[in-house]
Design a protein around this motif. Structure first.
Motif, PDB file in Angstrom:
ATOM      1  N   LEU A 174      29.027 -19.161  25.411  1.00  0.00           N
ATOM      2  CA  LEU A 174      27.751 -20.743  26.114  1.00  0.00           C
ATOM      3  C   LEU A 174      26.381 -19.910  24.743  1.00  0.00           C
ATOM      4  O   LEU A 174      25.548 -20.806  24.568  1.00  0.00           O
ATOM      5  N   LEU A 175      26.319 -17.901  25.572  1.00  0.00           N
ATOM      6  CA  LEU A 175      24.668 -18.482  25.298  1.00  0.00           C
ATOM      7  C   LEU A 175      24.376 -17.981  24.062  1.00  0.00           C
ATOM      8  O   LEU A 175      23.348 -18.142  23.994  1.00  0.00           O
ATOM      9  N   ARG A 176      25.218 -17.837  23.018  1.00  0.00           N
ATOM     10  CA  ARG A 176      25.156 -17.726  21.508  1.00  0.00           C
ATOM     11  C   ARG A 176      24.568 -18.963  21.294  1.00  0.00           C
ATOM     12  O   ARG A 176      23.961 -19.219  20.229  1.00  0.00           O
ATOM     13  N   THR A 177      25.260 -19.516  21.491  1.00  0.00           N
ATOM     14  CA  THR A 177      25.492 -21.267  20.940  1.00  0.00           C
ATOM     15  C   THR A 177      24.213 -21.630  20.946  1.00  0.00           C
ATOM     16  O   THR A 177      23.142 -22.471  19.967  1.00  0.00           O
ATOM     17  N   GLU A 178      23.028 -21.261  22.370  1.00  0.00           N
ATOM     18  CA  GLU A 178      22.611 -22.776  22.455  1.00  0.00           C
ATOM     19  C   GLU A 178      20.622 -21.580  21.945  1.00  0.00           C
ATOM     20  O   GLU A 178      20.199 -22.216  21.538  1.00  0.00           O
ATOM     21  N   LEU A 179      21.720 -20.120  21.892  1.00  0.00           N
ATOM     22  CA  LEU A 179      20.423 -18.665  21.320  1.00  0.00           C
ATOM     23  C   LEU A 179      19.888 -19.591  19.703  1.00  0.00           C
ATOM     24  O   LEU A 179      18.927 -19.169  18.733  1.00  0.00           O
ATOM     25  N   GLU A 180      21.345 -19.432  19.160  1.00  0.00           N
ATOM     26  CA  GLU A 180      21.246 -19.315  17.524  1.00  0.00           C
ATOM     27  C   GLU A 180      20.203 -20.903  17.049  1.00  0.00           C
ATOM     28  O   GLU A 180      20.168 -20.759  15.878  1.00  0.00           O
ATOM     29  N   SER A 181      20.757 -22.448  18.256  1.00  0.00           N
ATOM     30  CA  SER A 181      20.499 -23.355  17.885  1.00  0.00           C
ATOM     31  C   SER A 181      19.071 -23.011  17.545  1.00  0.00           C
ATOM     32  O   SER A 181      18.324 -24.417  16.529  1.00  0.00           O
ATOM     33  N   LEU A 182      18.134 -21.788  18.168  1.00  0.00           N
ATOM     34  CA  LEU A 182      16.578 -21.954  18.380  1.00  0.00           C
ATOM     35  C   LEU A 182      16.039 -20.042  17.030  1.00  0.00           C
ATOM     36  O   LEU A 182      15.215 -20.984  16.851  1.00  0.00           O
ATOM     37  N   LEU A 183      16.526 -19.413  16.913  1.00  0.00           N
ATOM     38  CA  LEU A 183      16.648 -18.538  16.157  1.00  0.00           C
ATOM     39  C   LEU A 183      17.197 -18.843  14.798  1.00  0.00           C
ATOM     40  O   LEU A 183      16.693 -18.201  13.629  1.00  0.00           O
ATOM     41  N   VAL A 184      18.775 -19.348  14.099  1.00  0.00           N
ATOM     42  CA  VAL A 184      19.399 -18.876  12.706  1.00  0.00           C
ATOM     43  C   VAL A 184      19.283 -20.087  11.640  1.00  0.00           C
ATOM     44  O   VAL A 184      19.733 -21.774  13.207  1.00  0.00           O
ATOM     45  N   SER A 185      19.024 -20.339  10.965  1.00  0.00           N
ATOM     46  CA  SER A 185      19.372 -21.311   9.879  1.00  0.00           C
ATOM     47  C   SER A 185      19.856 -20.484   8.966  1.00  0.00           C
ATOM     48  O   SER A 185      20.093 -19.582   8.174  1.00  0.00           O
ATOM     49  N   ARG A 186      21.432 -21.582   8.836  1.00  0.00           N
ATOM     50  CA  ARG A 186      22.335 -21.286   7.324  1.00  0.00           C
ATOM     51  C   ARG A 186      22.060 -21.255   6.435  1.00  0.00           C
ATOM     52  O   ARG A 186      22.423 -21.284   5.525  1.00  0.00           O
ATOM     53  N   THR A 187      20.976 -21.732   6.032  1.00  0.00           N
ATOM     54  CA  THR A 187      20.197 -22.268   4.475  1.00  0.00           C
ATOM     55  C   THR A 187      19.815 -21.870   4.217  1.00  0.00           C
ATOM     56  O   THR A 187      19.075 -20.436   4.651  1.00  0.00           O
ATOM     57  N   ASN A 188      19.209 -22.030   2.624  1.00  0.00           N
ATOM     58  CA  ASN A 188      17.811 -21.295   2.169  1.00  0.00           C
ATOM     59  C   ASN A 188      17.050 -22.706   1.992  1.00  0.00           C
ATOM     60  O   ASN A 188      15.103 -22.153   0.960  1.00  0.00           O
ATOM     61  N   ASP A 189      16.504 -22.647   3.241  1.00  0.00           N
ATOM     62  CA  ASP A 189      15.383 -24.223   3.284  1.00  0.00           C
ATOM     63  C   ASP A 189      13.798 -23.260   2.917  1.00  0.00           C
ATOM     64  O   ASP A 189      14.206 -21.843   3.721  1.00  0.00           O
ATOM     65  N   ASP A 190      12.812 -23.776   3.128  1.00  0.00           N
ATOM     66  CA  ASP A 190      11.676 -22.531   2.987  1.00  0.00           C
ATOM     67  C   ASP A 190      11.435 -22.089   4.399  1.00  0.00           C
ATOM     68  O   ASP A 190      11.811 -22.827   5.506  1.00  0.00           O
ATOM     69  N   VAL A 191      11.052 -21.251   4.618  1.00  0.00           N
ATOM     70  CA  VAL A 191      10.108 -20.647   6.253  1.00  0.00           C
ATOM     71  C   VAL A 191       8.980 -20.309   6.339  1.00  0.00           C
ATOM     72  O   VAL A 191       8.231 -19.938   5.488  1.00  0.00           O
ATOM     73  N   ALA A 192       8.325 -21.587   7.289  1.00  0.00           N
ATOM     74  CA  ALA A 192       6.945 -21.771   7.389  1.00  0.00           C
ATOM     75  C   ALA A 192       6.516 -20.891   8.831  1.00  0.00           C
ATOM     76  O   ALA A 192       7.703 -21.109  10.047  1.00  0.00           O
ATOM     77  N   CYS A 193       5.884 -19.604   9.060  1.00  0.00           N
ATOM     78  CA  CYS A 193       5.795 -19.594  10.577  1.00  0.00           C
ATOM     79  C   CYS A 193       3.966 -19.363  11.080  1.00  0.00           C
ATOM     80  O   CYS A 193       3.346 -19.724  10.346  1.00  0.00           O
ATOM     81  N   PHE A 194       4.527 -19.365  12.222  1.00  0.00           N
ATOM     82  CA  PHE A 194       3.808 -19.504  12.892  1.00  0.00           C
ATOM     83  C   PHE A 194       2.407 -17.614  12.702  1.00  0.00           C
ATOM     84  O   PHE A 194       3.083 -16.504  13.192  1.00  0.00           O
ATOM     85  N   TYR A 195       1.109 -17.625  12.779  1.00  0.00           N
ATOM     86  CA  TYR A 195       0.410 -16.181  12.598  1.00  0.00           C
ATOM     87  C   TYR A 195      -0.351 -16.731  13.705  1.00  0.00           C
ATOM     88  O   TYR A 195       0.158 -18.355  14.794  1.00  0.00           O
ATOM     89  N   SER A 196      -1.017 -15.656  14.364  1.00  0.00           N
ATOM     90  CA  SER A 196      -1.447 -15.299  15.939  1.00  0.00           C
ATOM     91  C   SER A 196      -2.942 -16.343  15.581  1.00  0.00           C
ATOM     92  O   SER A 196      -3.362 -17.031  14.386  1.00  0.00           O
ATOM     93  N   LYS A 197      -3.135 -17.143  16.812  1.00  0.00           N
ATOM     94  CA  LYS A 197      -3.904 -18.419  17.082  1.00  0.00           C
ATOM     95  C   LYS A 197      -3.412 -19.470  16.366  1.00  0.00           C
ATOM     96  O   LYS A 197      -3.934 -20.582  15.937  1.00  0.00           O
ATOM     97  N   GLN A 198      -2.307 -19.947  16.337  1.00  0.00           N
ATOM     98  CA  GLN A 198      -1.231 -20.540  15.765  1.00  0.00           C
ATOM     99  C   GLN A 198      -1.025 -21.081  14.592  1.00  0.00           C
ATOM    100  O   GLN A 198      -0.968 -22.440  14.031  1.00  0.00           O
ATOM    101  N   ASP A 199      -2.072 -20.584  13.477  1.00  0.00           N
ATOM    102  CA  ASP A 199      -2.218 -20.675  11.914  1.00  0.00           C
ATOM    103  C   ASP A 199      -0.286 -20.940  11.633  1.00  0.00           C
ATOM    104  O   ASP A 199       0.095 -20.093  12.164  1.00  0.00           O
ATOM    105  N   ILE A 200      -0.610 -21.471  10.212  1.00  0.00           N
ATOM    106  CA  ILE A 200       0.727 -21.781   9.968  1.00  0.00           C
ATOM    107  C   ILE A 200       0.476 -21.099   8.487  1.00  0.00           C
ATOM    108  O   ILE A 200       0.077 -21.638   7.666  1.00  0.00           O
TER     109      ILE A 200
END
Length: 265
Positions: free
Chosen positions: A128-154
């Protein structure tokens, strides 16, 4: 000699001499069932004189095994306890969930083996722990990945032919410094959560490949989930409950000597 000086000397000589304690050493074993108590085999009977005793444990919650090893120190370690956990989502779709724990003591003979007999290790519902964490952390597709940088820049993290992942690293004590960034590599990226706690220092880190997964809201939700499953002891991600300041034996001795010198001159 004044009353104050006399009292200080009594306190100093009443402190147990750590170098005189006996410790179990050169003993390690693996238990294949977490529901069984930690039993030290009769073959583990070698003791030595040391400044402090230590037990080191690695718990694999998915395999259901526990490894322990008794060692010694020739000095008093700064941290009496350290604890760390890693929950990892591997590229082959497997999962690992481990904890590493150390405990050092210097108050009585064989204190580490005494502690081991009372050590309570948790058994988590890792599926159950895996299911909940995976939904927030893991993408199985090759979609583009945008990330926050410090001060919430994207910023865009993934680039053509190179994988990208977001990272979040937060110090849980002191200034509580937060670092948000992204990683690019041709190697396989591992999405994971890693927490370390030793009273003096504590960190909450994770890496993920879902867009904008390294923001405050995701981090707060991860901490809530880990706390819900009793992986962490507090909602902010701490693994150890007692956060009060601890004086080590060595520091306490130096403090007493300093006071004695001040009052006896």
């Amino acid at each position: 000699m004044s009353t104050t000086q006399y009292c200080l000397i009594i306190i100093l000589i009443s402190i147990p001499i750590a170098s005189s304690i006996q410790c179990l050493t050169d003993c390690s074993n693996t238990l294949g069932n977490l529901s069984s108590p930690l039993i030290i085999p009769s073959t583990c009977n070698q003791t030595v004189t040391a400044a402090s005793c230590q037990i080191f444990l690695i718990i694999d919650y998915i395999q259901g095994s526990l490894f322990y090893s008794f060692t010694t120190f020739s000095f008093i370690p700064v941290d009496k306890e350290t604890n760390s956990i890693i929950f990892r989502f591997n590229p082959n779709n497997s999962t690992s969930f481990t904890s590493q724990f150390t405990y050092a003591c210097y108050d009585k003979d064989n204190c580490s083996s005494i502690y081991a007999k009372t050590f309570n290790y948790s058994i988590y519902n890792h599926q159950l722990l895996r299911t909940e964490l995976e939904s927030l952390l893991v993408s199985r597709t090759n979609d583009d990945v945008a990330c926050f940088y410090s001060k919430q820049d994207i910023r865009q993290c993934k680039i053509p032919t190179i994988q990208g992942a977001c990272s979040y690293s937060q110090v849980l004590l002191g200034n509580k410094r937060l670092t948000q960034s992204c990683t690019n590599t041709n190697d396989s990226l591992v999405n994971q959560i890693q927490i370390y706690d030793s009273y003096r220092s504590a960190k909450f880190d994770y890496q993920c490949n879902r867009s904008l997964c390294n923001g405050y809201l995701t981090a707060s939700e991860l901490k809530r989930i880990l706390f819900k499953y009793n992986v962490t002891k507090t909602l902010d991600g701490r693994l150890l409950l007692n956060t009060s300041a601890r004086l080590t034996y060595s520091f306490f001795i130096l403090l007493i000597i300093f006071i004695l010198q001040k009052y006896m001159h």
